[in-house]
Design a protein around this motif. Structure first.
Motif, PDB file in Angstrom:
ATOM      1  N   LYS A   1       0.826  -1.206   0.000  1.00 38.05           N
ATOM      2  CA  LYS A   1       0.000   0.000   0.000  1.00 38.05           C
ATOM      3  C   LYS A   1       0.862   1.258   0.000  1.00 38.05           C
ATOM      4  O   LYS A   1       0.639   2.178  -0.796  1.00 38.05           O
ATOM      5  N   THR A   2       1.856   1.293   0.876  1.00 40.68           N
ATOM      6  CA  THR A   2       2.716   2.473   0.966  1.00 40.68           C
ATOM      7  C   THR A   2       3.553   2.635  -0.288  1.00 40.68           C
ATOM      8  O   THR A   2       3.752   3.760  -0.776  1.00 40.68           O
TER       9      THR A   2
ATOM     10  N   GLN B   1       3.722   5.834  -2.754  1.00 38.83           N
ATOM     11  CA  GLN B   1       4.981   6.462  -3.158  1.00 38.83           C
ATOM     12  C   GLN B   1       5.106   6.532  -4.673  1.00 38.83           C
ATOM     13  O   GLN B   1       5.545   7.548  -5.227  1.00 38.83           O
TER      14      GLN B   1
ATOM     15  N   SER C   1       1.138  10.864   6.507  1.00 36.49           N
ATOM     16  CA  SER C   1       0.975   9.527   7.070  1.00 36.49           C
ATOM     17  C   SER C   1       0.446   9.614   8.495  1.00 36.49           C
ATOM     18  O   SER C   1       0.744  10.558   9.232  1.00 36.49           O
TER      19      SER C   1
ATOM     20  N   ASP D   1      -1.894   7.846   4.709  1.00 37.91           N
ATOM     21  CA  ASP D   1      -1.379   6.478   4.595  1.00 37.91           C
ATOM     22  C   ASP D   1      -1.311   5.798   5.959  1.00 37.91           C
ATOM     23  O   ASP D   1      -0.791   6.369   6.917  1.00 37.91           O
ATOM     24  N   GLY D   2      -1.839   4.574   6.056  1.00 39.97           N
ATOM     25  CA  GLY D   2      -1.684   3.764   7.265  1.00 39.97           C
ATOM     26  C   GLY D   2      -2.689   4.043   8.352  1.00 39.97           C
ATOM     27  O   GLY D   2      -2.319   4.270   9.511  1.00 39.97           O
TER      28      GLY D   2
ATOM     29  N   THR E   1      -5.303   4.824   3.032  1.00 38.56           N
ATOM     30  CA  THR E   1      -4.902   3.416   2.952  1.00 38.56           C
ATOM     31  C   THR E   1      -4.999   2.790   4.337  1.00 38.56           C
ATOM     32  O   THR E   1      -4.773   3.466   5.350  1.00 38.56           O
TER      33      THR E   1
END
Length: 579
Positions: A137-138, A142, A164, A207-208, A254
């Protein structure tokens, strides 16, 4: 000069149809608008800053400081629109096993996730991308961001703003406006006046979500609609996602599956799932990583020979773990038997990554990282901060310098505020170290730890999510003599007699699996595989070859093994007679 034709399309005086070049035209018009507001220069600076941040990356741990170009190592991932039914209800390893057989959905490029498909109408404002730990996912985020920063994709977007959750955790108690929050992580935005943010087409990437320590409350009545209005980060994010704050902005979130339900479906325009590598992409990964064609071919052949290893290689991080172990074993002077089970692979990974002369500090604190893994696996934590490490007796400064586990398997990331955030390189590594700690406690007569764990977890064993299934597989795999000898002092090794091992195998086969769900029963089958007991597999093979199948009675574990083998077989069974 442009004129509108009778067919409702726009053409230039030279006859060029602008509908075919709509994105280019809109981008050109938008650039003119930004120039009029004096925004183009700071946005260009932001683009350069983002490119510099994302053009290089690392695999696994980054303690060596060695980086490589993202475009050189990036292997395309399999991403689909929508979710499989079981994605939020099964343990992540179970999902990988299903992915290996269910790859019939229409894929979508990560660069296209904000573009409507041909049969879709309306704009896509909020995208939620789900995938298991380490699935990519990361890396997708990117790659998307780098392609934008290099001017290759999504040039209708004025600025991509990555934020993030692990970074935002570091300022969880601060009050911010949306503008100051952006400026905290991206200083180039200090040159952009607040009133002009709405002129830009911004894409926020969060993200995350699974790593977040924020409490996102979408039922809160507090409304924030002004980009200069200060509030908690929780409130800012919920208002941004709901479209109350900066409604023109795009949002990409994500998350691992278990945490994704924090975002209400009503707020999401599109859900995508990162499913990792397809079989051909697995091979491409190893061929891209190793210039030695013979070495890559040997590794590919070996992982193909083990179904469990080949399935796990759908996860890019596990491909890295496999590459680290097999490269070492195939090129080292002392070559042993190559790992055939998950426990074998992780045992060798732990040894390869920490193979150096131990000093007094390491001997004294050898079990502390395992204790951290165990305690936080129970709590469901995968991200750690300084206080978490100190509670387990780890001196952060010394641990980062001397402990082999902390520098090789434990990832230390200094974010924008120079505050370290720690994690294991993959959830499965944490589960493995937790199992190592449990065996260590058992072998060293620390009965209180074992008894408390069993009391706390016994009610969770039938859970739908399969919590601790992989941990249980590792526990059984660590009872094998070769793994006990390999890990030695980490386990407080006590030699198990063949009778003890056989007793454990017999107990697994006799478990009352009729009261368990299918996944729990299949996990018994996996535990037997980790213990290198193939008798159930062989008995099923003999059963299938037998001419008197109708007269033989199968146990529940045999039926489970048969179901699993049929599901995972490369061959298509044209007929199955259930009688």
């Amino acid at each position: 000069m442009c004129r509108k034709t009778q067919k409702q399309s726009w053409t230039t005086s030279s006859g060029v149809d602008l509908n075919r070049h709509k994105d280019v035209v809109l981008f050109s018009l938008f650039s003119c608008l930004l120039a009029d507001f004096g925004l183009q220069k700071p946005l260009d600076e932001h683009q350069v800053s983002v490119k510099r941040r994302y053009e290089n990356t690392t695999e696994g741990t980054d303690e060596t400081g060695r980086e490589t170009t993202l475009n050189r190592i990036y292997t395309e991932l399999y991403i689909t629109e929508g979710l499989r039914e079981e994605v939020n209800t099964h343990h992540e390893v179970k999902q990988l096993e299903r992915v290996s057989k269910i790859l019939h959905d229409v894929p979508i490029r990560c660069q296209d996730i904000f573009k409507a498909l041909t049969d879709q109408h309306g704009s896509i404002r909020v995208v939620l991308t789900i995938g298991v730990a380490g699935i990519g996912k990361t890396f997708s985020v990117q790659k998307f961001t780098l392609d934008w920063a290099e001017g290759l994709e999504n040039q209708d977007i004025s600025a991509v703003v990555p934020l993030s959750f692990r970074e935002m955790n570091l300022i969880i108690d601060e009050q911010h406006s949306l503008l100051t929050l952006i400026q905290r992580f991206h200083p180039t935005f200090q040159k952009i006046p607040a009133e002009q943010l709405s002129v830009c087409k911004l894409l926020f990437i969060f993200d995350g979500l699974d790593e977040s320590r924020l409490s996102l409350d979408f039922n809160s009545s507090q409304v924030v609609s002004d980009v200069t209005q200060k509030s908690s980060i929780n409130v800012l994010l919920t208002n941004l996602i709901q479209g109350r704050l900066l409604p023109s902005a795009l949002v990409w979130i994500t998350s691992r599956p278990a945490a994704a339900n924090q975002i209400p479906p009503s707020c999401v325009s599109r859900v995508t799932e990162v499913r990792g590598f397809t079989d051909s992409q697995k091979e491409e990964y190893f061929r891209r990583r190793f210039s030695d064609e013979y070495l890559s071919s040997r590794i590919i052949s070996h992982i193909k020979a083990s179904k469990s290893l080949f399935i796990m290689c759908g996860v890019p991080v596990f491909c890295w773990i496999t590459a680290v172990v097999l490269e070492h074993m195939l090129t080292a002077e002392q070559r042993g038997e190559l790992p055939k089970t998950l426990t074998d692979m992780y045992s060798h990974f732990l040894m390869v990554q920490t193979k150096r002369k131990k000093n007094k500090y390491q001997q004294k604190h050898e079990e502390n990282p395992q204790e951290l893994a165990f305690e936080h696996l129970e709590k469901g934590n995968i991200m750690f901060y300084q206080e978490d490490l100190e509670q387990c007796g780890l001196d952060v400064t010394e641990a980062s310098l001397y402990s082999g586990v902390c520098t090789k398997i434990f990832r230390r990331e200094c974010q924008i505020f120079q505050k370290p955030v720690y994690s294991f390189v993959h959830l499965s590594v944490q589960e493995f170290l937790a199992a190592v700690y449990m065996i260590h406690c058992y072998n060293n007569k620390k009965t209180e730890v074992v008894e408390n764990f069993l009391e706390d977890q016994i009610i969770n064993l039938p859970s739908k999510t399969g919590h601790l299934d992989l941990f249980v597989r590792f526990l059984h795999g660590l009872s094998v003599e070769s793994n006990q000898r390999l890990l030695g002092n980490l386990l407080g090794w006590i030699e198990n007699s063949p009778e003890t091992i056989q007793k454990a195998i017999n107990n697994l086969k006799k478990m009352n699996s009729e009261k368990m769900c299918l996944d729990r029963t299949i996990n018994i089958f996996h535990c037997l595989t980790e213990m290198r007991d193939l008798t159930v597999h062989q008995e099923i093979q003999e059963f299938l070859k037998s001419e008197n199948r109708s007269k033989k009675e199968l146990s529940v574990i045999h039926c489970t093994a048969l179901a699993y083998m049929l599901q995972m077989s490369k061959d298509v069974l044209e007929e199955l007679d259930l009688n």
